[in-house]
Design a protein around this motif. Structure first.
Motif, PDB file in Angstrom:
ATOM      1  N   THR A 258      -8.497  -8.188   1.832  1.00  0.00           N
ATOM      2  CA  THR A 258      -8.740  -6.985   2.631  1.00  0.00           C
ATOM      3  C   THR A 258      -9.106  -7.413   4.056  1.00  0.00           C
ATOM      4  OG1 THR A 258     -11.139  -6.857   2.358  1.00  0.00           O
ATOM      5  CG2 THR A 258      -9.793  -5.823   0.623  1.00  0.00           C
ATOM      6  N   MET A 259      -9.429  -6.409   4.870  1.00  0.00           N
ATOM      7  CA  MET A 259      -9.902  -6.666   6.227  1.00  0.00           C
ATOM      8  C   MET A 259     -11.132  -7.578   6.234  1.00  0.00           C
ATOM      9  SD  MET A 259     -11.780  -3.077   7.229  1.00  0.00           S
ATOM     10  CE  MET A 259     -10.429  -1.969   6.900  1.00  0.00           C
ATOM     11  N   MET A 260     -11.878  -7.610   5.111  1.00  0.00           N
ATOM     12  CA  MET A 260     -13.070  -8.457   5.053  1.00  0.00           C
ATOM     13  C   MET A 260     -12.723  -9.942   5.185  1.00  0.00           C
ATOM     14  SD  MET A 260     -15.649  -6.594   4.994  1.00  0.00           S
ATOM     15  CE  MET A 260     -17.149  -7.239   4.277  1.00  0.00           C
TER      16      MET A 260
ATOM     17  N   GLY B  69       0.845  -1.199   0.000  1.00  0.00           N
ATOM     18  CA  GLY B  69       0.000   0.000   0.000  1.00  0.00           C
ATOM     19  C   GLY B  69       0.869   1.234   0.000  1.00  0.00           C
ATOM     20  N   ASP B  70       0.453   2.259   0.719  1.00  0.00           N
ATOM     21  CA  ASP B  70       1.236   3.499   0.744  1.00  0.00           C
ATOM     22  C   ASP B  70       1.851   3.771   2.119  1.00  0.00           C
ATOM     23  OD1 ASP B  70      -1.079   3.940   2.043  1.00  0.00           O
ATOM     24  OD2 ASP B  70      -1.655   5.748   0.952  1.00  0.00           O
ATOM     25  N   GLY B  71       1.727   2.801   3.031  1.00  0.00           N
ATOM     26  CA  GLY B  71       2.448   2.904   4.299  1.00  0.00           C
ATOM     27  C   GLY B  71       1.746   3.671   5.410  1.00  0.00           C
ATOM     28  N   ASP B  72       0.552   4.202   5.125  1.00  0.00           N
ATOM     29  CA  ASP B  72      -0.067   5.094   6.115  1.00  0.00           C
ATOM     30  C   ASP B  72      -1.081   4.411   7.037  1.00  0.00           C
ATOM     31  OD1 ASP B  72      -2.034   4.568   4.279  1.00  0.00           O
ATOM     32  OD2 ASP B  72      -2.737   6.640   4.121  1.00  0.00           O
ATOM     33  N   HIS B  73      -1.344   3.120   6.825  1.00  0.00           N
ATOM     34  CA  HIS B  73      -2.450   2.474   7.547  1.00  0.00           C
ATOM     35  C   HIS B  73      -2.325   2.613   9.073  1.00  0.00           C
ATOM     36  CE1 HIS B  73      -5.845  -0.044   8.238  1.00  0.00           C
ATOM     37  NE2 HIS B  73      -5.157  -0.996   8.806  1.00  0.00           N
TER      38      HIS B  73
ATOM     39  N   ILE C 161      -0.536   4.770  10.761  1.00  0.00           N
ATOM     40  CA  ILE C 161      -0.582   6.199  11.153  1.00  0.00           C
ATOM     41  C   ILE C 161      -2.045   6.641  11.209  1.00  0.00           C
ATOM     42  CG2 ILE C 161       0.108   8.549  10.464  1.00  0.00           C
ATOM     43  CD1 ILE C 161       2.433   7.158   8.884  1.00  0.00           C
ATOM     44  N   ASN C 162      -2.808   6.244  10.191  1.00  0.00           N
ATOM     45  CA  ASN C 162      -4.243   6.564  10.147  1.00  0.00           C
ATOM     46  C   ASN C 162      -4.957   6.029  11.393  1.00  0.00           C
ATOM     47  OD1 ASN C 162      -3.884   7.649   7.604  1.00  0.00           O
ATOM     48  ND2 ASN C 162      -4.617   5.844   6.507  1.00  0.00           N
ATOM     49  N   LEU C 163      -4.679   4.760  11.688  1.00  0.00           N
ATOM     50  CA  LEU C 163      -5.382   4.122  12.814  1.00  0.00           C
ATOM     51  C   LEU C 163      -4.990   4.731  14.158  1.00  0.00           C
ATOM     52  CD1 LEU C 163      -5.408   0.327  11.935  1.00  0.00           C
ATOM     53  CD2 LEU C 163      -7.349   1.877  12.145  1.00  0.00           C
TER      54      LEU C 163
ATOM     55  N   ARG D 289     -20.163  -0.661   2.164  1.00  0.00           N
ATOM     56  CA  ARG D 289     -19.335   0.522   1.919  1.00  0.00           C
ATOM     57  C   ARG D 289     -18.178   0.191   0.973  1.00  0.00           C
ATOM     58  NH1 ARG D 289     -18.430   6.164   3.523  1.00  0.00           N
ATOM     59  NH2 ARG D 289     -20.106   5.708   4.972  1.00  0.00           N
ATOM     60  N   GLY D 290     -17.483  -0.921   1.259  1.00  0.00           N
ATOM     61  CA  GLY D 290     -16.284  -1.269   0.482  1.00  0.00           C
ATOM     62  C   GLY D 290     -16.575  -2.115  -0.746  1.00  0.00           C
ATOM     63  N   LYS D 291     -17.835  -2.536  -0.876  1.00  0.00           N
ATOM     64  CA  LYS D 291     -18.267  -3.347  -2.017  1.00  0.00           C
ATOM     65  C   LYS D 291     -17.387  -4.570  -2.240  1.00  0.00           C
ATOM     66  CE  LYS D 291     -20.637   0.369  -4.418  1.00  0.00           C
ATOM     67  NZ  LYS D 291     -20.544   1.273  -3.219  1.00  0.00           N
TER      68      LYS D 291
ATOM     69  N   ILE E 234       0.985 -10.200   3.907  1.00  0.00           N
ATOM     70  CA  ILE E 234      -0.297 -10.161   4.636  1.00  0.00           C
ATOM     71  C   ILE E 234      -0.910  -8.779   4.416  1.00  0.00           C
ATOM     72  CG2 ILE E 234      -1.236 -10.026   7.000  1.00  0.00           C
ATOM     73  CD1 ILE E 234       0.874 -12.248   7.681  1.00  0.00           C
ATOM     74  N   ASP E 235      -2.228  -8.741   4.265  1.00  0.00           N
ATOM     75  CA  ASP E 235      -2.904  -7.446   4.095  1.00  0.00           C
ATOM     76  C   ASP E 235      -2.860  -6.646   5.412  1.00  0.00           C
ATOM     77  OD1 ASP E 235      -4.730  -5.508   2.821  1.00  0.00           O
ATOM     78  OD2 ASP E 235      -6.034  -6.183   4.446  1.00  0.00           O
ATOM     79  N   PRO E 236      -2.431  -5.386   5.355  1.00  0.00           N
ATOM     80  CA  PRO E 236      -2.326  -4.597   6.600  1.00  0.00           C
ATOM     81  C   PRO E 236      -3.659  -4.424   7.327  1.00  0.00           C
ATOM     82  CG  PRO E 236      -1.888  -3.220   4.655  1.00  0.00           C
ATOM     83  CD  PRO E 236      -1.910  -4.642   4.199  1.00  0.00           C
ATOM     84  N   GLY E 237      -4.743  -4.253   6.577  1.00  0.00           N
ATOM     85  CA  GLY E 237      -6.057  -4.094   7.205  1.00  0.00           C
ATOM     86  C   GLY E 237      -6.541  -5.391   7.841  1.00  0.00           C
ATOM     87  N   ALA E 238      -6.165  -6.514   7.250  1.00  0.00           N
ATOM     88  CA  ALA E 238      -6.503  -7.813   7.851  1.00  0.00           C
ATOM     89  C   ALA E 238      -5.738  -7.973   9.167  1.00  0.00           C
ATOM     90  CB  ALA E 238      -6.171  -8.950   6.892  1.00  0.00           C
TER      91      ALA E 238
ATOM     92  N   GLY F 294      -7.929   7.793   4.814  1.00  0.00           N
ATOM     93  CA  GLY F 294      -7.585   6.635   3.982  1.00  0.00           C
ATOM     94  C   GLY F 294      -8.828   5.860   3.588  1.00  0.00           C
ATOM     95  N   SER F 295      -8.642   4.635   3.120  1.00  0.00           N
ATOM     96  CA  SER F 295      -9.795   3.779   2.803  1.00  0.00           C
ATOM     97  C   SER F 295     -10.377   3.246   4.091  1.00  0.00           C
ATOM     98  CB  SER F 295      -9.376   2.561   1.984  1.00  0.00           C
ATOM     99  OG  SER F 295      -8.549   2.910   0.951  1.00  0.00           O
ATOM    100  N   SER F 296      -9.502   3.041   5.075  1.00  0.00           N
ATOM    101  CA  SER F 296      -9.963   2.323   6.256  1.00  0.00           C
ATOM    102  C   SER F 296     -10.833   3.184   7.176  1.00  0.00           C
ATOM    103  CB  SER F 296      -8.784   1.722   7.017  1.00  0.00           C
ATOM    104  OG  SER F 296      -7.879   2.714   7.415  1.00  0.00           O
ATOM    105  N   GLY F 297     -10.684   4.508   7.154  1.00  0.00           N
ATOM    106  CA  GLY F 297     -11.493   5.362   8.030  1.00  0.00           C
ATOM    107  C   GLY F 297     -12.987   5.173   7.798  1.00  0.00           C
TER     108      GLY F 297
END
Ligand code: ADP
Ligand code: MG
Length: 209
Positions: free
Chosen positions: A125-127, A32-36, A38-40, A116-118, A186-190, A76-79
């Motif tokens: 993903t986190m899904m 990704g872009d490395g911000d996950h 930081i966002n959280l 939301r994320g379709k 591994i997916d960061p959101g997962a 981000g996407s996760s917010g």
């Protein structure tokens, strides 16, 4: 479940994310872009700063309050996805109470994230963590499992499914731009979702209610 329980789960999730911050940053740097993280952590810090307000509320309004803060701070996407999780849970009827009520709320939250994320499972993903956890939670509640059994089982389900995202091809979000190169990470959101679920379960298992 009330605002104090919500805040106790936030504190536990916050501590676990901080502990694994470097690892989550590396995962999002890889695909990704490395911000996950930081966002959280920005969102978690904002939630901690409103502790008194959250703790004073009942379960659903505490979740709504937290959701609004998450939306305005995480980004981000996760917010927006975590916002949907919390508002989805808050909207679900909590009058059943206990394991069944919480299972229903969690499933409603995950369904809202999906809308939301379709996406569902299999897109890395986190899904891929949230859906199997919600399904097992519902199955356990339907079979009359104890709170203890639920809180010990769900972290295992979350971990297995988080690890399974490593070999998946990303078809949603930023990681999908990498195509085949998204495999092997591994997916960061997962990972962040799994850590938050495990931390909340470990915290809740200490409560008697
Ligand atoms: P961004 O990708 O905008 O930088 P973050 O880094 O905060 O956002 O979050 C990335 C995480 O969001 C991914 O690891 C993935 O788990 C999750 N994600 C991305 N798109 C979706 C989606 N459509 N549905 C569910 N989760 C998603
Ligand atoms: Mg990112």
């Amino acid at each position: 479940m009330n605002g104090k329980t919500v805040m106790a789960c936030i504190d536990a999730a916050h501590a676990s994310l901080r502990e694994h911050a470097d690892e989550i940053a590396s995962l999002d740097q890889a695909i990704g872009d490395g911000d996950h993280i930081i966002n959280l952590l920005r969102g978690m810090d904002a939630l901690v700063a409103m502790r008194a307000q959250i703790e004073a509320e009942a379960f659903a309004p505490a979740l709504k309050l937290a959701a609004t803060k998450v939306l305005s701070t995480v980004g981000g996407s996760s917010g927006p996805l975590f916002f949907s999780m919390l508002t989805g849970m808050a909207k679900s009827s909590t009058d059943i109470g206990g394991v069944a009520g919480f299972a229903r709320a969690f499933a409603a939250g995950v369904e809202a994230v999906g809308q939301r994320g379709k996406t569902g499972t299999g897109s890395k993903t986190m899904m891929d963590v949230l859906i199997p956890v919600a399904e097992r939670f519902t199955a356990l509640a339907d079979s009359g499992a104890s709170k203890q059994e639920v809180l010990e089982t769900l972290p295992r389900v979350a971990e297995e499914n988080m690890l399974a995202t490593r070999d998946m091809l990303a078809t949603k979000g930023r990681a999908s731009f990498l195509g085949e190169r998204s495999r092997g990470h591994i997916d960061p959101g997962a990972r962040s979702s799994q850590l938050m679920i495990a931390a909340a379960c470990a915290r809740l298992v200490q409560d008697d209610a």
